[in-house]
Design a protein around this motif. Structure first.
Motif, PDB file in Angstrom:
ATOM      1  N   LEU A   1       0.843  -1.292   0.010  1.00 17.23           N
ATOM      2  CA  LEU A   1       0.011   0.073   0.100  1.00 17.23           C
ATOM      3  C   LEU A   1       0.733   1.228   0.120  1.00 17.23           C
ATOM      4  CD1 LEU A   1      -2.712   1.262   0.159  1.00 17.23           C
ATOM      5  CD2 LEU A   1      -2.504   1.091   2.865  1.00 17.23           C
ATOM      6  N   VAL A   2       1.834   1.378   0.825  1.00  9.13           N
ATOM      7  CA  VAL A   2       2.707   2.466   0.925  1.00  9.13           C
ATOM      8  C   VAL A   2       3.416   2.715  -0.465  1.00  9.13           C
ATOM      9  CG1 VAL A   2       4.646   3.444   1.839  1.00  9.13           C
ATOM     10  CG2 VAL A   2       3.197   2.389   3.316  1.00  9.13           C
ATOM     11  N   MET A   3       3.799   1.574  -1.135  1.00 11.77           N
ATOM     12  CA  MET A   3       4.713   1.562  -2.303  1.00 11.77           C
ATOM     13  C   MET A   3       3.432   2.355  -3.390  1.00 11.77           C
ATOM     14  SD  MET A   3       7.071  -1.520  -3.089  1.00 11.77           S
ATOM     15  CE  MET A   3       6.762  -2.798  -1.901  1.00 11.77           C
ATOM     16  N   GLN A   4       2.296   2.000  -3.284  1.00 10.81           N
ATOM     17  CA  GLN A   4       1.437   2.354  -4.260  1.00 10.81           C
ATOM     18  C   GLN A   4       1.159   4.005  -4.052  1.00 10.81           C
ATOM     19  OE1 GLN A   4      -1.617  -0.598  -5.762  1.00 10.81           O
ATOM     20  NE2 GLN A   4      -0.816  -1.512  -3.895  1.00 10.81           N
ATOM     21  N   GLN A   5       1.098   4.144  -2.764  1.00  9.62           N
ATOM     22  CA  GLN A   5       0.770   5.707  -2.572  1.00  9.62           C
ATOM     23  C   GLN A   5       2.131   6.341  -3.093  1.00  9.62           C
ATOM     24  OE1 GLN A   5       0.489   5.373   1.681  1.00  9.62           O
ATOM     25  NE2 GLN A   5      -1.608   5.031   1.755  1.00  9.62           N
ATOM     26  N   LEU A   6       3.131   5.897  -2.838  1.00 13.52           N
ATOM     27  CA  LEU A   6       4.424   6.609  -3.539  1.00 13.52           C
ATOM     28  C   LEU A   6       4.166   6.776  -4.868  1.00 13.52           C
ATOM     29  CD1 LEU A   6       7.195   7.836  -3.029  1.00 13.52           C
ATOM     30  CD2 LEU A   6       8.128   5.594  -3.111  1.00 13.52           C
ATOM     31  N   ARG A   7       3.695   5.718  -5.879  1.00 17.83           N
ATOM     32  CA  ARG A   7       3.589   5.723  -6.874  1.00 17.83           C
ATOM     33  C   ARG A   7       2.597   7.021  -7.292  1.00 17.83           C
ATOM     34  NH1 ARG A   7       0.825   1.260 -11.015  1.00 17.83           N
ATOM     35  NH2 ARG A   7       0.876   2.624 -12.781  1.00 17.83           N
ATOM     36  N   ARG A   8       1.489   7.307  -6.649  1.00 22.79           N
ATOM     37  CA  ARG A   8       0.433   8.278  -7.032  1.00 22.79           C
ATOM     38  C   ARG A   8       1.169   9.606  -6.846  1.00 22.79           C
ATOM     39  NH1 ARG A   8      -2.781   4.718  -3.717  1.00 22.79           N
ATOM     40  NH2 ARG A   8      -4.190   3.546  -4.964  1.00 22.79           N
ATOM     41  N   VAL A   9       2.202   9.756  -5.995  1.00 23.29           N
ATOM     42  CA  VAL A   9       2.877  11.074  -6.113  1.00 23.29           C
ATOM     43  C   VAL A   9       3.230  11.609  -7.591  1.00 23.29           C
ATOM     44  CG1 VAL A   9       4.903  12.635  -5.327  1.00 23.29           C
ATOM     45  CG2 VAL A   9       3.702  10.731  -3.731  1.00 23.29           C
ATOM     46  N   PHE A  10       3.736  10.550  -8.311  1.00 24.44           N
ATOM     47  CA  PHE A  10       4.333  10.699  -9.730  1.00 24.44           C
ATOM     48  C   PHE A  10       3.004  10.496 -10.820  1.00 24.44           C
ATOM     49  CE2 PHE A  10       8.034   9.518  -7.301  1.00 24.44           C
ATOM     50  CZ  PHE A  10       9.003  10.388  -7.708  1.00 24.44           C
ATOM     51  N   ASP A  11       2.093   9.776 -10.331  1.00 25.97           N
ATOM     52  CA  ASP A  11       1.446   9.381 -11.247  1.00 25.97           C
ATOM     53  C   ASP A  11      -0.119   9.335 -10.595  1.00 25.97           C
ATOM     54  OD1 ASP A  11      -0.102   8.330 -13.515  1.00 25.97           O
ATOM     55  OD2 ASP A  11       0.211   6.274 -13.442  1.00 25.97           O
ATOM     56  N   PRO A  12      -0.806  10.359 -10.258  1.00 23.89           N
ATOM     57  CA  PRO A  12      -2.011  10.241  -9.499  1.00 23.89           C
ATOM     58  C   PRO A  12      -3.120   9.518 -10.173  1.00 23.89           C
ATOM     59  CG  PRO A  12      -1.391  12.467  -9.560  1.00 23.89           C
ATOM     60  CD  PRO A  12      -0.528  11.608 -10.638  1.00 23.89           C
ATOM     61  N   LYS A  13      -3.176   9.435 -11.278  1.00 20.90           N
ATOM     62  CA  LYS A  13      -4.504   8.885 -11.779  1.00 20.90           C
ATOM     63  C   LYS A  13      -4.161   7.345 -12.266  1.00 20.90           C
ATOM     64  CE  LYS A  13      -6.815  12.277 -12.221  1.00 20.90           C
ATOM     65  NZ  LYS A  13      -8.119  12.583 -11.233  1.00 20.90           N
ATOM     66  N   GLN A  14      -2.987   7.134 -12.038  1.00 22.74           N
ATOM     67  CA  GLN A  14      -2.248   5.510 -12.344  1.00 22.74           C
ATOM     68  C   GLN A  14      -2.472   5.351 -13.757  1.00 22.74           C
ATOM     69  OE1 GLN A  14      -2.060   2.614  -9.157  1.00 22.74           O
ATOM     70  NE2 GLN A  14      -3.770   3.996  -8.198  1.00 22.74           N
ATOM     71  N   ARG A  15      -2.211   6.163 -14.811  1.00 19.68           N
ATOM     72  CA  ARG A  15      -2.494   5.738 -16.163  1.00 19.68           C
ATOM     73  C   ARG A  15      -1.206   5.536 -16.895  1.00 19.68           C
ATOM     74  NH1 ARG A  15      -5.744  10.754 -16.558  1.00 19.68           N
ATOM     75  NH2 ARG A  15      -7.944  10.282 -16.035  1.00 19.68           N
ATOM     76  N   CYS A  16       0.114   5.511 -16.148  1.00 22.28           N
ATOM     77  CA  CYS A  16       1.229   5.219 -16.721  1.00 22.28           C
ATOM     78  C   CYS A  16       1.630   3.818 -16.230  1.00 22.28           C
ATOM     79  CB  CYS A  16       2.469   6.072 -16.138  1.00 22.28           C
ATOM     80  SG  CYS A  16       3.823   6.067 -16.894  1.00 22.28           S
ATOM     81  N   ASN A  17       1.614   2.822 -17.512  1.00 21.39           N
ATOM     82  CA  ASN A  17       2.170   1.563 -17.240  1.00 21.39           C
ATOM     83  C   ASN A  17       1.130   0.825 -16.308  1.00 21.39           C
ATOM     84  OD1 ASN A  17       3.305  -0.801 -18.095  1.00 21.39           O
ATOM     85  ND2 ASN A  17       5.139  -0.256 -17.011  1.00 21.39           N
TER      86      ASN A  17
END
Length: 475
Positions: A436-452
């Motif tokens: 969960l923490v890793m995915q929260q970190l990803r959202r900092v760069f890609d909030p909509k999670q549309r990148c890969n």
């Protein structure tokens, strides 16, 4: 869903020759080196500059279209497979070496520059770029950054993250950011280290500033022949335990040796149980005593024969054979799946015995070529992708091999990432909170999670991953 107007809008940004929409051409992009899973994008776009990448991503952000970055497609985990992402952004036309700074030992290159081209550009200053994946004549720096690639010389020189000073990253909304830079030890959070190995889930890396290192004064490259895999792996532990850190310590088993010899005619004995390639480098004056000590350790572990490459030509031929081993596997079977796991070096005999048992249980031949010095194994499972039953057995065998790596204290990847292949194994290493923490970190760069999308992380609350590619080999 891709709005019908988007392909024409992409052509306005990158030109008519920079957008691929024809079905027969798109099939080229339906997988990487992990051919068990396939999915064809609707559009492939080939920008030439950072400005074009930024304009493409701004358009996709405005139209709410997901995308997947791709380099040369040499990955082995399905990291650039387009899952729920109709557009593929390929950096293969971004091939400029922007600067080589011999005095400060660094180079700035675009994402589509081939790995070996960096070393070739640095030769004039007696420098080179250390990470050298077996695919270094084809793989690109952008892909190396995405997967944190390694190679045979990882044992002494580390992986990609140890050699990247800075990156230029285009975020999924089209914003261009600079992380790190030409200086060593930039203060603050290590955002470069965070980006390297993020598997293209933060955006598209368009440039990288790389650390170059001084070429060693001399090498000694040894070939040791063993009757058994156990003797070869015990030798690996013996060399490291003696305080010797070779530049490379590579192993091939009998199945691989036979295929490599048939393809390249180096002179490998095809009846050997295993061979070790041991490379020492450094000051010429200190290499001979080290080489003699290594030969002694090989003989203590029952090496049948130990030889030293007599000149640079023989050394090059030996490395050519090793680095093209995967290409030789085509002689053994119509299809193959290369695994990428890690175990503690002392557990190599254990994991190889487990792999042998798994191969027998699933009636599959499994060859082994790997970076023995750092415990990074690459079992190659041979099969025929036209046979659905074989495909299922390959998937089950691969899963069990990775589970065994973790059970022995290792990891599910050493240098090829999670991609789509190992999503279901992530909970073996990480708790739900970790993920969960890793995915929260990803959202900092890609909030909509549309990148890969659909990579690295299993779907929360789902025991069996159901976000799968559109089609699988033979299924």
């Amino acid at each position: 869903m891709l709005p019908p107007k988007v392909p024409d809008q992409l052509r306005q940004i990158v030109g008519l020759d920079g957008v691929i929409t024809h079905d027969s051409e798109l099939r080229v992009y339906d997988c990487d080196g992990y051919t068990l899973e396939k999915s064809t994008p609707q559009v492939v776009v080939l920008p030439r500059t950072t400005g074009e990448v930024a304009a493409v991503l701004r358009l996709l952000h405005r139209e709410q279209v997901a995308f997947v970055p791709r380099g040369a497609g040499t990955g082995l985990s399905g990291g650039c497979l387009p899952l729920a992402a109709p557009v593929m952004v390929c950096t293969s036309r971004m091939t400029r070496i922007l600067a080589v700074d011999f005095a400060n030992r660094r180079a700035t290159v675009e994402a589509g520059v081939v790995n070996l081209a960096v070393t070739n550009a640095a030769k004039g200053g007696r420098l080179y770029y250390a990470p050298d994946p077996s695919s270094q004549t084809a793989c690109t720096i952008g892909g190396n950054v995405a997967e944190n690639s390694g190679g045979p010389h990882t044992l002494k020189y580390g992986v990609t993250t140890n050699h990247v000073l800075g990156v230029e990253l285009v975020l999924p909304n089209g914003e261009v950011v600079q992380l790190g830079g030409p200086m060593e030890d930039v203060p603050g959070y290590d955002l470069v280290g965070l980006t390297v190995g993020s598997e293209g889930t933060f955006g598209v890396v368009t440039q990288a500033t790389l650390r170059l290192i001084r070429r060693p004064q001399a090498w000694k490259t040894l070939l040791a022949i063993f009757e058994s895999v156990d003797d070869a792996t015990q030798t690996v532990s013996g060399i490291v335990a003696a305080g010797i850190v070779p530049a490379a310590l590579e192993m091939m088993d009998q199945l691989i040796v036979a295929a490599v010899e048939a393809a390249y005619h180096f002179g490998f004995p095809t009846d050997a149980g295993a061979v070790l390639i041991i490379e020492l480098d450094g000051l010429a004056a200190g290499l001979e005593p080290q080489a003699q000590r290594v030969i002694e350790i090989c003989r203590v572990n029952r090496a049948r024969e130990v030889s030293v490459a007599k000149d640079e030509a023989e050394r090059a031929a030996l490395w050519k054979s090793r680095k093209r081993a995967f290409g030789a596997v085509g002689r053994l079977a119509p299809s193959y799946c290369t695994q990428d796991g890690v175990v503690p070096r002392t557990k190599l005999p254990d994991i190889l015995r487990v792999i042998s048992k798994i191969g027998r249980r699933y009636r599959l031949r499994i060859a082994n070529v790997f970076h023995a010095g750092d415990g990074n194994i690459h079992p190659i499972i041979l099969y025929d992708e036209r046979d659905a039953d074989q495909v299922e057995r390959v998937l089950n065998a691969g899963r069990e091999i990775l589970e065994a790596c973790v059970a022995l204290g290792g990891s599910i990847t050493g240098e090829h990432g999670i991609g789509v292949e190992k999503i279901q194994q992530m909970p073996l290493l990480f708790s739900p909170t970790d993920l969960l923490v890793m995915q929260q970190l990803r959202r900092v760069f890609d909030p909509k999670q549309r990148c890969n999308p659909g990579k690295i992380f299993p779907t929360p609350g789902v025991c069996v991953e159901t976000t799968r590619p559109k089609r699988r080999a033979a299924v």
